[in-house]
Enzyme design. Structure first.
Site, short mmCIF file in Angstrom:
data_model
loop_
_atom_site.label_atom_id
_atom_site.label_comp_id
_atom_site.label_asym_id
_atom_site.label_seq_id
_atom_site.Cartn_x
_atom_site.Cartn_y
_atom_site.Cartn_z
N HIS A 1 0.67 -1.25 0.00
CA HIS A 1 -0.08 0.09 -0.09
C HIS A 1 0.92 1.35 0.04
O HIS A 1 1.77 1.62 0.89
CB HIS A 1 -0.71 -0.08 1.13
CG HIS A 1 -2.07 -0.98 1.28
ND1 HIS A 1 -3.04 -0.96 2.12
CD2 HIS A 1 -2.02 -2.10 0.54
CE1 HIS A 1 -3.72 -2.10 1.86
NE2 HIS A 1 -3.40 -2.60 0.91
N ARG B 1 -0.24 -0.64 -4.71
CA ARG B 1 -1.53 -0.06 -4.44
C ARG B 1 -1.28 1.65 -4.23
O ARG B 1 -0.58 1.60 -3.27
CB ARG B 1 -2.39 -0.74 -3.47
CG ARG B 1 -3.97 -0.30 -3.71
CD ARG B 1 -4.72 -0.69 -2.66
NE ARG B 1 -4.69 0.10 -1.26
CZ ARG B 1 -5.47 -0.17 -0.04
NH1 ARG B 1 -6.31 -1.03 -0.45
NH2 ARG B 1 -5.31 0.86 0.67
N TYR C 1 -10.38 6.73 2.51
CA TYR C 1 -10.22 5.43 2.80
C TYR C 1 -8.67 5.31 2.33
O TYR C 1 -8.35 5.80 1.19
CB TYR C 1 -11.07 4.33 1.86
CG TYR C 1 -10.21 3.09 1.77
CD1 TYR C 1 -9.64 2.66 0.76
CD2 TYR C 1 -10.10 2.34 2.95
CE1 TYR C 1 -8.58 1.62 0.79
CE2 TYR C 1 -9.23 1.08 3.07
CZ TYR C 1 -8.90 0.75 1.68
OH TYR C 1 -8.03 -0.31 1.85
N ASP D 1 -7.83 0.75 -4.94
CA ASP D 1 -9.12 0.13 -4.25
C ASP D 1 -10.19 1.30 -3.97
O ASP D 1 -10.13 2.29 -3.48
CB ASP D 1 -8.45 -0.24 -2.74
CG ASP D 1 -9.60 -1.31 -1.96
OD1 ASP D 1 -9.36 -1.78 -0.93
OD2 ASP D 1 -10.59 -1.20 -2.70
N HIS E 1 -13.05 0.53 -2.81
CA HIS E 1 -13.46 0.28 -1.37
C HIS E 1 -15.02 0.42 -1.45
O HIS E 1 -15.53 0.76 -0.51
CB HIS E 1 -13.02 0.88 -0.44
CG HIS E 1 -12.75 0.28 0.79
ND1 HIS E 1 -13.38 0.46 1.82
CD2 HIS E 1 -11.59 -0.68 1.31
CE1 HIS E 1 -13.11 -0.41 2.92
NE2 HIS E 1 -11.83 -1.17 2.45
N GLU F 1 -10.24 -2.44 -7.53
CA GLU F 1 -10.82 -3.27 -6.50
C GLU F 1 -12.01 -2.86 -5.97
O GLU F 1 -12.15 -1.77 -5.67
CB GLU F 1 -9.52 -3.30 -5.36
CG GLU F 1 -10.11 -4.45 -4.57
CD GLU F 1 -9.00 -4.34 -3.28
OE1 GLU F 1 -7.92 -4.03 -3.68
OE2 GLU F 1 -9.24 -4.73 -2.16
N GLU G 1 -12.54 -9.75 -1.05
CA GLU G 1 -12.01 -9.88 0.61
C GLU G 1 -13.18 -9.61 1.57
O GLU G 1 -13.07 -10.32 2.48
CB GLU G 1 -11.38 -8.40 0.93
CG GLU G 1 -11.92 -7.09 0.87
CD GLU G 1 -11.13 -5.92 1.26
OE1 GLU G 1 -10.22 -5.75 0.37
OE2 GLU G 1 -11.33 -5.33 2.17
N ARG H 1 -10.69 -12.09 -4.39
CA ARG H 1 -9.70 -11.65 -3.38
C ARG H 1 -10.15 -12.49 -2.03
O ARG H 1 -9.74 -11.95 -1.07
CB ARG H 1 -10.34 -10.04 -3.03
CG ARG H 1 -9.78 -9.22 -4.30
CD ARG H 1 -8.53 -8.65 -3.80
NE ARG H 1 -8.47 -7.58 -2.69
CZ ARG H 1 -7.59 -7.56 -1.88
NH1 ARG H 1 -6.59 -8.43 -2.03
NH2 ARG H 1 -7.50 -6.80 -0.79
N ASP I 1 -5.31 -6.61 9.21
CA ASP I 1 -6.26 -7.09 10.23
C ASP I 1 -6.34 -8.67 10.13
O ASP I 1 -7.25 -9.37 10.51
CB ASP I 1 -7.65 -6.37 10.11
CG ASP I 1 -7.94 -6.37 8.69
OD1 ASP I 1 -7.41 -5.43 7.95
OD2 ASP I 1 -8.85 -6.87 8.40
N GLU J 1 -1.63 -9.67 -1.67
CA GLU J 1 -1.63 -8.62 -0.89
C GLU J 1 -0.61 -8.50 0.25
O GLU J 1 -0.49 -9.61 0.91
CB GLU J 1 -2.96 -8.01 -0.36
CG GLU J 1 -3.00 -6.52 0.53
CD GLU J 1 -4.28 -6.28 0.59
OE1 GLU J 1 -5.32 -6.86 0.57
OE2 GLU J 1 -4.42 -5.12 1.10
N TRP K 1 -18.14 2.28 3.90
CA TRP K 1 -16.71 2.72 4.30
C TRP K 1 -15.84 2.29 3.36
O TRP K 1 -15.96 0.84 3.39
CB TRP K 1 -16.51 2.85 5.79
CG TRP K 1 -14.99 3.13 5.96
CD1 TRP K 1 -14.45 4.36 6.01
CD2 TRP K 1 -13.90 2.33 6.18
NE1 TRP K 1 -13.11 4.45 6.44
CE2 TRP K 1 -12.83 3.17 6.16
CE3 TRP K 1 -13.63 0.99 6.07
CZ2 TRP K 1 -11.48 2.47 6.54
CZ3 TRP K 1 -12.45 0.30 6.30
CH2 TRP K 1 -11.34 1.43 6.60
C1 CS2 Z 1 -8.67 -2.94 2.28
C2 CS2 Z 1 -8.62 -3.44 3.64
O1 CS2 Z 1 -6.41 -4.13 2.17
C3 CS2 Z 1 -7.64 -3.87 1.35
O2 CS2 Z 1 -7.75 -4.24 0.33
O3 CS2 Z 1 -9.75 -3.20 1.52
O4 CS2 Z 1 -7.42 -2.68 4.32
C4 CS2 Z 1 -9.94 -3.41 4.45
O5 CS2 Z 1 -10.25 -2.10 4.72
C5 CS2 Z 1 -9.45 -3.75 5.69
O6 CS2 Z 1 -9.19 -5.41 5.62
C6 CS2 Z 1 -10.83 -3.92 6.86
O7 CS2 Z 1 -10.71 -4.47 7.83
MG MG Z 2 -9.80 -3.72 -0.42
#
Ligand code: CS2
Ligand code: MG
Length: 402
Positions: free
Chosen positions: A122, A147, A159, A210, A212, A236, A262, A283, A316, A339, A402
């Site tokens: 990132h 990214r 974001y 992303d 999001h 994404e 994801e 994802r 996370d 990722e 979000w």
């Molecule tokens: C994001 C994540 O990594 C990504 O692509 O979408 O950081 C996402 O916001 C978090 O995993 C949410 O917990």
């Molecule tokens: Mg994402």
């Protein structure tokens, strides 16, 4: 080989993680990740109260049977809490099997299909200039894919962009924060960001972005078209993906590759997207998708439709999931990209591991099993602290994604 014990280790070295440890009568144990950002204790309780009692005495070598028992035996199916709990058991059993056979898990999945897994990380900034600098910094670290996210003019916090001076972390201790979102302002800005980033790196660097989950299909179609000259590796989560058919609209208007999944926890969240080739990358992640067992099946299904993997790998998800994703990614033929949001040094100290980054690729290492440990003494110094993902509202106050 019988399961003799299963217990949860909940800790918070910089952020919350839930880890399941399964012990056997042959002295071999395995680890599984059960972390669900913002709902960690729901998964811990599901495991502790409803799954662990059923595990004691089961044959640890019966991975598929245990997965089917936990999936079908619950009667109530799917959902991120259930599937994260099942995933933790599944990962731990694969870890045990690898240790029992003295081989890394990727060898049990067909062996290595490549030298390593290309990863992306990132880059972000409060504005375009800062984002470009961040991209250059990660290029210098050896990443081949990056990214890019940036603050959107006219929006207080965007974001993927950390609050001043803090590392980006999609979880905030305390109650959920509220941010403001404007798709109109974002749509005017995002093409400028990616144009500037592409101009700064040249044609060979893989660039990702992303969205999001924030646009409508036709807005995403417009953005995809406007991003085409900048040759993205993927765009994404362009739209919330409950309506899989929404991707048909996007696909009709743009050749920018699409990645989603994801937040998925079952192949049924994606099978229309894959069957209709409305996406290019899946994802889904090992922890939220139910484990290695179903993710291998999902990847094999996707392979028939030219869809590749792009497993989620944010901070996370614990190092146990990162390791599992790398074992799976090394073995499957239709691996796309992995990722890699590096965990903090403290998290890596709590979870010593054999996976490594080198020149834009990651390898899970050749330790038997998943190749991850947990330092329980150190973990105990960082107890769980309730934390939530942020929330968002539109300029008029309407709740949005979000
Ligand atoms: C994001 C994540 O990594 C990504 O692509 O979408 O950081 C996402 O916001 C978090 O995993 C949410 O917990
Ligand atoms: Mg994402």
């Amino acid at each position: 080989m019988k399961i003799t014990d299963a217990r949860l280790i909940v800790c918070s070295p910089d952020r919350n993680f839930v880890t399941l440890r399964i012990d056997t009568d042959e002295g071999i144990y395995g680890l599984g990740d059960a972390t669900l950002n913002g709902r960690e204790l729901a998964v811990a309780s599901y495991l502790q109260e409803h799954v662990v009692p059923c595990l004691i005495g089961r044959d640890a070598s019966m991975i598929e049977d245990t997965w089917q028992f936990l999936y079908r035996g619950a009667y109530w199916r799917r959902g991120p809490v259930t599937m994260s709990a099942i995933a933790a058991v599944d990962m731990a059993l694969w870890d045990i099997k690898g240790k029992a056979l003295n081989t890394p898990v990727y060898n049990l999945l067909g062996g290595a299909s490549r030298q390593g897994c290309m990863v992306y990380t990132h880059a972000n900034g409060a504005d375009i200039a800062e984002a470009v600098d961040s991209v250059q910094k990660h290029l210098a670290e050896g990443y081949l894919a990056i990214r890019a996210q940036a603050g959107v003019p006219g929006i207080a916090s965007s974001y993927g962009v950390p609050k001043a001076g803090k590392p980006y972390e999609p979880a905030e201790r305390g109650l959920p924060s509220e941010s403001v979102w404007s798709s109109e302002r974002y749509l005017r800005f995002a093409p400028k960001l990616m144009e500037a980033v592409r101009a700064s790196v040249g044609p060979d660097v893989h660039l990702l972005h992303d969205v999001h989950h924030r646009l409508t299909p036709i807005q995403a179609a417009r953005l995809g078209k406007e991003l085409e000259p900048h040759d993205l590796f993927w765009m994404e989560d362009p739209v919330p993906a409950e309506l899989q058919e929404g991707f048909r609209t996007i696909r009709q208007h743009t050749t920018t590759p699409l990645a989603v999944g994801e937040v998925f926890n079952s192949i049924y969240d994606a099978h229309e997207l894959i069957r209709n080739q409305w996406i290019d990358y899946l994802r889904m992640t090992v922890v939220h998708g139910g484990g290695i067992t179903p993710l291998k099946k999902a990847a094999d299904f996707a392979a028939f439709y030219h869809v590749k993997t792009g497993f989620h790998g944010a901070t996370d998800l614990s190092p146990v999931t990162m390791a599992a994703a790398l074992h799976l990614g090394l073995a499957i033929h239709n691996f796309g990209i992995q990722e890699h949001m590096p965990h903090t040094a403290l998290t890596d100290e709590v979870f010593p591991h054999s996976y490594r980054f080198e020149a834009g690729y990651m390898h899970p290492g050749d330790a038997p099993g998943l190749g991850v440990e947990i330092d329980e003494t150190l973990a105990a110094k960082y107890p769980y602290q309730r934390a939530y993902l942020p929330t968002a509202r539109l300029l008029d106050g309407t709740v949005t994604d979000w």
